[in-house]
Design a protein around this motif. Structure first.
Motif, PDB file in Angstrom:
ATOM      1  N   ASP A 192       1.252  12.556  -6.200  1.00 55.95           N
ATOM      2  CA  ASP A 192       1.110  11.932  -7.515  1.00 55.95           C
ATOM      3  C   ASP A 192       1.791  10.566  -7.559  1.00 55.95           C
ATOM      4  OD1 ASP A 192      -0.271  14.110  -8.384  1.00 55.95           O
ATOM      5  OD2 ASP A 192       1.343  14.942  -9.616  1.00 55.95           O
ATOM      6  N   ILE A 193       2.947  10.443  -6.911  1.00 55.70           N
ATOM      7  CA  ILE A 193       3.663   9.160  -6.894  1.00 55.70           C
ATOM      8  C   ILE A 193       2.820   8.110  -6.189  1.00 55.70           C
ATOM      9  CG2 ILE A 193       5.671   7.932  -5.996  1.00 55.70           C
ATOM     10  CD1 ILE A 193       7.195  10.649  -6.299  1.00 55.70           C
ATOM     11  N   ALA A 194       2.265   8.476  -5.040  1.00 57.92           N
ATOM     12  CA  ALA A 194       1.452   7.514  -4.300  1.00 57.92           C
ATOM     13  C   ALA A 194       0.254   7.058  -5.117  1.00 57.92           C
ATOM     14  CB  ALA A 194       0.998   8.127  -2.973  1.00 57.92           C
ATOM     15  N   GLN A 195      -0.482   8.009  -5.690  1.00 60.70           N
ATOM     16  CA  GLN A 195      -1.723   7.641  -6.366  1.00 60.70           C
ATOM     17  C   GLN A 195      -1.502   7.101  -7.776  1.00 60.70           C
ATOM     18  OE1 GLN A 195      -4.212  11.113  -6.277  1.00 60.70           O
ATOM     19  NE2 GLN A 195      -3.214  12.069  -8.027  1.00 60.70           N
ATOM     20  N   ALA A 196      -0.264   6.995  -8.206  1.00 55.17           N
ATOM     21  CA  ALA A 196       0.025   6.324  -9.474  1.00 55.17           C
ATOM     22  C   ALA A 196      -0.044   4.810  -9.328  1.00 55.17           C
ATOM     23  CB  ALA A 196       1.411   6.725  -9.977  1.00 55.17           C
ATOM     24  N   ASN A 197      -0.134   4.320  -8.103  1.00 57.61           N
ATOM     25  CA  ASN A 197      -0.033   2.893  -7.837  1.00 57.61           C
ATOM     26  C   ASN A 197      -1.386   2.198  -7.808  1.00 57.61           C
ATOM     27  OD1 ASN A 197       2.941   2.079  -7.025  1.00 57.61           O
ATOM     28  ND2 ASN A 197       2.591   4.166  -6.301  1.00 57.61           N
ATOM     29  N   ALA A 198      -1.326   0.879  -7.908  1.00 61.20           N
ATOM     30  CA  ALA A 198      -2.545   0.070  -7.896  1.00 61.20           C
ATOM     31  C   ALA A 198      -3.235   0.099  -6.545  1.00 61.20           C
ATOM     32  CB  ALA A 198      -2.216  -1.371  -8.285  1.00 61.20           C
ATOM     33  N   ALA A 199      -2.478   0.342  -5.465  1.00 60.45           N
ATOM     34  CA  ALA A 199      -3.043   0.406  -4.121  1.00 60.45           C
ATOM     35  C   ALA A 199      -2.432   1.603  -3.415  1.00 60.45           C
ATOM     36  CB  ALA A 199      -2.745  -0.878  -3.356  1.00 60.45           C
ATOM     37  N   TYR A 200      -3.272   2.572  -3.035  1.00 58.78           N
ATOM     38  CA  TYR A 200      -2.725   3.742  -2.356  1.00 58.78           C
ATOM     39  C   TYR A 200      -3.717   4.312  -1.358  1.00 58.78           C
ATOM     40  CZ  TYR A 200      -5.421   6.901  -5.459  1.00 58.78           C
ATOM     41  OH  TYR A 200      -6.416   7.575  -6.127  1.00 58.78           O
ATOM     42  N   LEU A 201      -3.158   5.083  -0.424  1.00 55.58           N
ATOM     43  CA  LEU A 201      -3.948   5.776   0.586  1.00 55.58           C
ATOM     44  C   LEU A 201      -3.473   7.221   0.666  1.00 55.58           C
ATOM     45  CD1 LEU A 201      -5.846   5.975   3.086  1.00 55.58           C
ATOM     46  CD2 LEU A 201      -3.886   5.186   4.472  1.00 55.58           C
ATOM     47  N   THR A 238       4.107  -3.183  10.701  1.00 54.07           N
ATOM     48  CA  THR A 238       4.327  -3.859   9.426  1.00 54.07           C
ATOM     49  C   THR A 238       5.578  -3.320   8.738  1.00 54.07           C
ATOM     50  OG1 THR A 238       3.197  -4.502   7.388  1.00 54.07           O
ATOM     51  CG2 THR A 238       3.003  -2.213   8.046  1.00 54.07           C
ATOM     52  N   PRO A 239       6.219  -4.080   7.844  1.00 58.56           N
ATOM     53  CA  PRO A 239       7.343  -3.542   7.059  1.00 58.56           C
ATOM     54  C   PRO A 239       6.951  -2.228   6.380  1.00 58.56           C
ATOM     55  CG  PRO A 239       7.199  -5.897   6.743  1.00 58.56           C
ATOM     56  CD  PRO A 239       6.000  -5.516   7.556  1.00 58.56           C
ATOM     57  N   HIS A 240       7.871  -1.290   6.379  1.00 60.85           N
ATOM     58  CA  HIS A 240       7.491   0.083   6.036  1.00 60.85           C
ATOM     59  C   HIS A 240       8.719   0.836   5.541  1.00 60.85           C
ATOM     60  CE1 HIS A 240       6.256   4.265   7.855  1.00 60.85           C
ATOM     61  NE2 HIS A 240       6.150   4.246   6.531  1.00 60.85           N
ATOM     62  N   LEU A 241       8.640   1.371   4.337  1.00 61.56           N
ATOM     63  CA  LEU A 241       9.674   2.266   3.818  1.00 61.56           C
ATOM     64  C   LEU A 241       9.095   3.670   3.718  1.00 61.56           C
ATOM     65  CD1 LEU A 241      11.327   0.364   0.789  1.00 61.56           C
ATOM     66  CD2 LEU A 241      11.986   0.322   3.198  1.00 61.56           C
ATOM     67  N   THR A 242       9.889   4.662   4.118  1.00 68.13           N
ATOM     68  CA  THR A 242       9.499   6.052   3.926  1.00 68.13           C
ATOM     69  C   THR A 242      10.485   6.687   2.953  1.00 68.13           C
ATOM     70  OG1 THR A 242       8.622   6.224   6.172  1.00 68.13           O
ATOM     71  CG2 THR A 242       9.137   8.281   5.043  1.00 68.13           C
ATOM     72  N   VAL A 243       9.964   7.322   1.928  1.00 67.45           N
ATOM     73  CA  VAL A 243      10.808   7.964   0.917  1.00 67.45           C
ATOM     74  C   VAL A 243      10.460   9.443   0.887  1.00 67.45           C
ATOM     75  CG1 VAL A 243      11.518   7.981  -1.509  1.00 67.45           C
ATOM     76  CG2 VAL A 243      10.773   5.838  -0.452  1.00 67.45           C
ATOM     77  N   ARG A 244      11.457  10.279   1.142  1.00 63.34           N
ATOM     78  CA  ARG A 244      11.265  11.728   1.059  1.00 63.34           C
ATOM     79  C   ARG A 244      12.372  12.300   0.182  1.00 63.34           C
ATOM     80  NH1 ARG A 244       7.275  12.120   4.616  1.00 63.34           N
ATOM     81  NH2 ARG A 244       7.404  10.987   6.581  1.00 63.34           N
ATOM     82  N   PHE A 245      12.014  13.302  -0.597  1.00 63.03           N
ATOM     83  CA  PHE A 245      12.969  13.862  -1.550  1.00 63.03           C
ATOM     84  C   PHE A 245      12.855  15.374  -1.590  1.00 63.03           C
ATOM     85  CE2 PHE A 245       9.079  12.420  -3.508  1.00 63.03           C
ATOM     86  CZ  PHE A 245       8.644  13.531  -4.224  1.00 63.03           C
ATOM     87  N   ALA A 262      -4.641   3.966  11.329  1.00 59.29           N
ATOM     88  CA  ALA A 262      -5.835   3.155  11.565  1.00 59.29           C
ATOM     89  C   ALA A 262      -6.249   2.390  10.310  1.00 59.29           C
ATOM     90  CB  ALA A 262      -6.981   4.052  12.042  1.00 59.29           C
ATOM     91  N   ILE A 263      -6.182   3.053   9.165  1.00 57.21           N
ATOM     92  CA  ILE A 263      -6.582   2.405   7.911  1.00 57.21           C
ATOM     93  C   ILE A 263      -5.556   1.360   7.503  1.00 57.21           C
ATOM     94  CG2 ILE A 263      -7.014   2.794   5.453  1.00 57.21           C
ATOM     95  CD1 ILE A 263      -8.051   5.593   6.226  1.00 57.21           C
ATOM     96  N   ILE A 264      -4.268   1.693   7.599  1.00 56.33           N
ATOM     97  CA  ILE A 264      -3.207   0.758   7.197  1.00 56.33           C
ATOM     98  C   ILE A 264      -3.288  -0.526   8.003  1.00 56.33           C
ATOM     99  CG2 ILE A 264      -0.712   0.380   7.182  1.00 56.33           C
ATOM    100  CD1 ILE A 264      -0.451   3.422   6.599  1.00 56.33           C
ATOM    101  N   GLU A 265      -3.558  -0.397   9.306  1.00 52.95           N
ATOM    102  CA  GLU A 265      -3.596  -1.585  10.163  1.00 52.95           C
ATOM    103  C   GLU A 265      -4.651  -2.564   9.676  1.00 52.95           C
ATOM    104  OE1 GLU A 265      -4.768  -4.361  13.066  1.00 52.95           O
ATOM    105  OE2 GLU A 265      -6.052  -2.652  12.552  1.00 52.95           O
ATOM    106  N   ARG A 266      -5.828  -2.077   9.306  1.00 52.24           N
ATOM    107  CA  ARG A 266      -6.899  -2.966   8.894  1.00 52.24           C
ATOM    108  C   ARG A 266      -6.692  -3.492   7.474  1.00 52.24           C
ATOM    109  NH1 ARG A 266     -12.791  -1.656  10.352  1.00 52.24           N
ATOM    110  NH2 ARG A 266     -12.799  -3.887   9.822  1.00 52.24           N
ATOM    111  N   VAL A 267      -6.249  -2.627   6.570  1.00 54.62           N
ATOM    112  CA  VAL A 267      -5.988  -3.069   5.201  1.00 54.62           C
ATOM    113  C   VAL A 267      -4.848  -4.084   5.188  1.00 54.62           C
ATOM    114  CG1 VAL A 267      -5.104  -2.330   2.962  1.00 54.62           C
ATOM    115  CG2 VAL A 267      -6.875  -0.986   4.106  1.00 54.62           C
ATOM    116  N   GLY A 268      -3.789  -3.774   5.933  1.00 53.94           N
ATOM    117  CA  GLY A 268      -2.636  -4.660   5.968  1.00 53.94           C
ATOM    118  C   GLY A 268      -2.961  -6.034   6.507  1.00 53.94           C
ATOM    119  N   LEU A 321       0.864  -1.174   0.000  1.00 53.34           N
ATOM    120  CA  LEU A 321       0.000   0.000   0.000  1.00 53.34           C
ATOM    121  C   LEU A 321       0.904   1.227   0.000  1.00 53.34           C
ATOM    122  CD1 LEU A 321      -2.991   0.981   0.212  1.00 53.34           C
ATOM    123  CD2 LEU A 321      -2.593   1.218   2.682  1.00 53.34           C
ATOM    124  N   CYS A 322       0.711   2.099  -0.978  1.00 50.44           N
ATOM    125  CA  CYS A 322       1.478   3.338  -1.044  1.00 50.44           C
ATOM    126  C   CYS A 322       0.689   4.434  -0.333  1.00 50.44           C
ATOM    127  CB  CYS A 322       1.751   3.728  -2.493  1.00 50.44           C
ATOM    128  SG  CYS A 322       2.878   2.573  -3.314  1.00 50.44           S
TER     129      CYS A 322
END
Length: 627
Positions: A63-72, A177-184, A82-88, A48-49
């Motif tokens: 835009d990067i997040a919502q380019a994906n098949a699954a995003y929040l 849950t496994p989690h990457l954060t990308v900031r630029f 709260a949403i990630i916990e239930r979706v995950g 989930l992005c």
């Protein structure tokens, strides 16, 4: 007036319960909530992005997040958690693995000093946990992100282990849950103004989106053998949003509102020949064209009113932007018909005649001579009525494959001798007369390639595949010429015509007038008078059209493609160029495209398959006439 703050979502709002129910059943989810929040999952994927709203706008991260098949898209951290916990939990149960990719932007970019001798790197920060699979994903993302180029600046990518503080100093999203954060760094903004560099914005979205998918694929491989996909891009979207359909219909409506070739093709070819011949071949003939019913300015306003900002898919965004630019050039050419700028717009649309192409054409003409022995008598030539009869029989054969193949045939008095496809219609000039052994080959060119790809593209759901992706024409014509070879219809004279078109285009681009190019073909290369006139007429139509050089160029590209291990199959799906193979493959893997509804009937012949195999071993254009 103060802006109303979003109310955090409770751990179990009614809409989330409904969304989780749909997800558990394997159905798609798309739900807007709160202040700009959205949960979008087009199918079960192991990620989930996420983008969380910040105090300042972060349009690229969003835009990067919502380019994906699954995003929040979440208004705040608590809502997101709260949403990630239930979706995950659902995805973990169904697929056995799950990772979150959070995208955000640093608050500022360190602009280079005005007197700096070089441009410094820009920062990309990746935050990851200590889990082995998480580290594998972070490494894949970093390796891809390190290749990004932005405004002549290269990225400096840092890896920070969670829970160390990030460079932003902001409250972090805490997840089990496994989690990457990308900031630029927001290098897509002009320093100090926040004005956008549009091209740089598009490049960042496409590049970081791709890096994210590579990270997901690496994570999936590290966790499970069941996610060994042919490419990381297969994790992309498998459903169009409504904005894609609107953009596709809009650009197709504009592209279908005019016929470019008919608009630039003279309607008085026979009278022009009579005038040219009676004047001793020394004066350019007067050419007349159909009156334009198209309002160019209106069409351009519609074209550039199309909104591609909400497609949520970098690949489709790029394809539609390219097509928009191509249609714009075509409209500009029609508007500039019979003016000096027409040829320059044509050079921009079709490209110049490169030296290697000119050399190949010159070699063909130097190593061949007109096949006088093959000249047929009038009794061996077939008129327009016969051609129509054979065309209708071939169309009927394709209609037996698919009832949607609704092509029609029309004999026209306002065309130069020959055949022309206009969308779903085959147009035959009344003055056409073909050698008997060339009829089927030419019909395979027009019907078996041009009309077949039009109707196959129509069946794909994206109309841009029937009107053609930008730059498709060169490969389309090369494929159509190759179909003549597969049909045993490639002759010395046909190949010489293709070469003469290239040589004639070079002369036209160099400033030669119509009579001079005509004399070049007659005196320099041995073409008969009427044949040389027809070639020259095609080259000088509209004011000078360089399009005719693409036939031989496309054939050379196709032969190189086959010799390099490429196949013909993707070409039947619609009107595409070889440069679109990656895009077509990705859209197919994502389930957005189906197999071609129609297959060329000329490939059913054993001898055609033998010829194709020889081409796959490597052939030159001259080898195509060796049989």
């Amino acid at each position: 007036m103060t802006e109303e703050k979003a109310t955090p979502v409770s751990p179990a709002p009614a809409w989330l319960d409904e969304a989780i129910g749909r997800l558990t059943d394997g159905r798609a989810v798309r739900r807007d909530f709160g202040e700009g929040g959205r949960l979008h999952i087009d199918r079960l994927v192991p990620f989930l992005c996420v983008h969380i709203a910040a105090e300042h706008q972060q349009p690229v991260a969003r835009d990067i997040a919502q380019a994906n098949a699954a995003y929040l898209l979440a208004p705040d951290i608590d809502t997101a958690a709260a949403i990630i916990e239930r979706v995950g939990r659902v995805i973990e149960q169904r697929l056995g693995l799950f990772i979150v990719l959070e995208f955000g932007e640093l608050e500022s970019d360190e602009p280079p000093a005005k007197d700096a001798p070089f441009l410094p790197p820009f920062l990309i920060e990746v935050v990851a946990g200590a889990r082995a699979a998480e580290q594998v994903a972070a490494k894949a993302l970093i390796e891809t992100a390190a290749t990004i180029e932005g405004k002549f600046r290269t990225p400096h990518v840092t890896l920070v282990e969670r829970p160390a503080a990030t460079a932003t100093g902001r409250k972090a999203l805490a997840l089990d849950t496994p989690h990457l954060t990308v900031r630029f760094a927001p290098i897509y903004c002009e320093p100090g103004t926040r004005r956008i560099y549009p091209q740089l914005r598009e490049r960042l979205v496409a590049s970081i989106f791709d890096a994210g998918l590579r990270a997901v694929a690496a994570f999936a491989r590290a966790k499970s053998d069941s996610f060994r996909l042919p490419t990381h891009r297969a994790f992309g979207r498998k459903a169009f949003v409504d904005a894609v359909v609107r953009a596709d219909r809009g650009i197709d409506e504009i592209a279908s509102s005019f016929d470019f070739l008919l608009a630039v093709t003279p309607i008085n070819a026979e009278a022009a020949w009579t005038e040219f011949a009676s004047g001793g071949f020394s004066k350019s003939p007067r050419l007349y064209y159909r009156p334009l019913t198209l309002q160019i300015e209106t069409a351009k306003r519609k074209l550039f009113s199309l909104n591609f900002e909400h497609l949520e898919d970098p690949l489709l965004y790029a394809l539609y932007r390219e097509k928009q630019q191509e249609v714009d050039l075509q409209l500009s050419m029609i508007s500039a018909r019979e003016t000096r700028t027409f040829v320059e717009f044509g050079r921009a649309l079709y490209g110049p005649v490169e030296a290697t192409l000119h050399d190949a054409a010159s070699e063909i003409l130097a190593r061949t001579a007109p096949d006088r022995d093959a000249r047929s008598s009038a009794a061996d030539r077939r008129d327009c009525e016969y051609i129509r009869e054979r065309a209708q029989a071939m169309i009927s054969a394709y209609r037996r494959q698919s009832a949607d193949f609704s092509a029609s045939v029309d004999i026209r008095d306002d065309l130069p001798a020959g055949l022309l496809v206009s969308r779903g219609q085959l147009l035959i000039a009344r003055s056409s007369a073909l050698d008997a052994d060339r009829v089927e080959a030419l019909l395979n060119h027009e019907i078996g390639v041009h009309l077949l790809t039009y109707f196959n593209g129509s069946a794909q759901g994206l109309r841009i595949l029937r009107s053609g992706l930008a730059g498709y024409e060169g490969m389309q014509e090369g494929l159509a010429v190759f179909a003549e070879y597969l049909s045993a219809g490639m002759t010395i004279d046909r190949l010489r015509v293709l070469a003469a078109r290239v040589v004639g285009c070079v002369a036209m681009l160099d400033g030669a007038p119509f009579p001079q190019t005509y004399r070049l073909l007659v005196d320099g290369h041995g073409f008969a008078a009427t044949e040389a006139f027809n070639i020259t007429l095609r080259i000088y139509r509209g004011g000078g059209l360089v399009k005719d050089a693409i036939y031989l160029r496309g054939l050379l590209q196709l032969l190189d493609h086959l010799a390099g291990g490429g196949t013909l199959e993707p070409f039947w799906m619609g009107k595409i160029a070889a440069s679109h193979f990656g895009a077509i493959q990705e859209l197919s893997l994502r389930g957005l495209l189906g197999t071609a509804a129609l297959r060329p009937i000329f490939l059913d012949e054993v001898k055609a398959r033998d010829r194709l195999q020889r081409a796959q071993r490597g052939l030159s254009p001259l080898d195509l006439i060796s049989e």
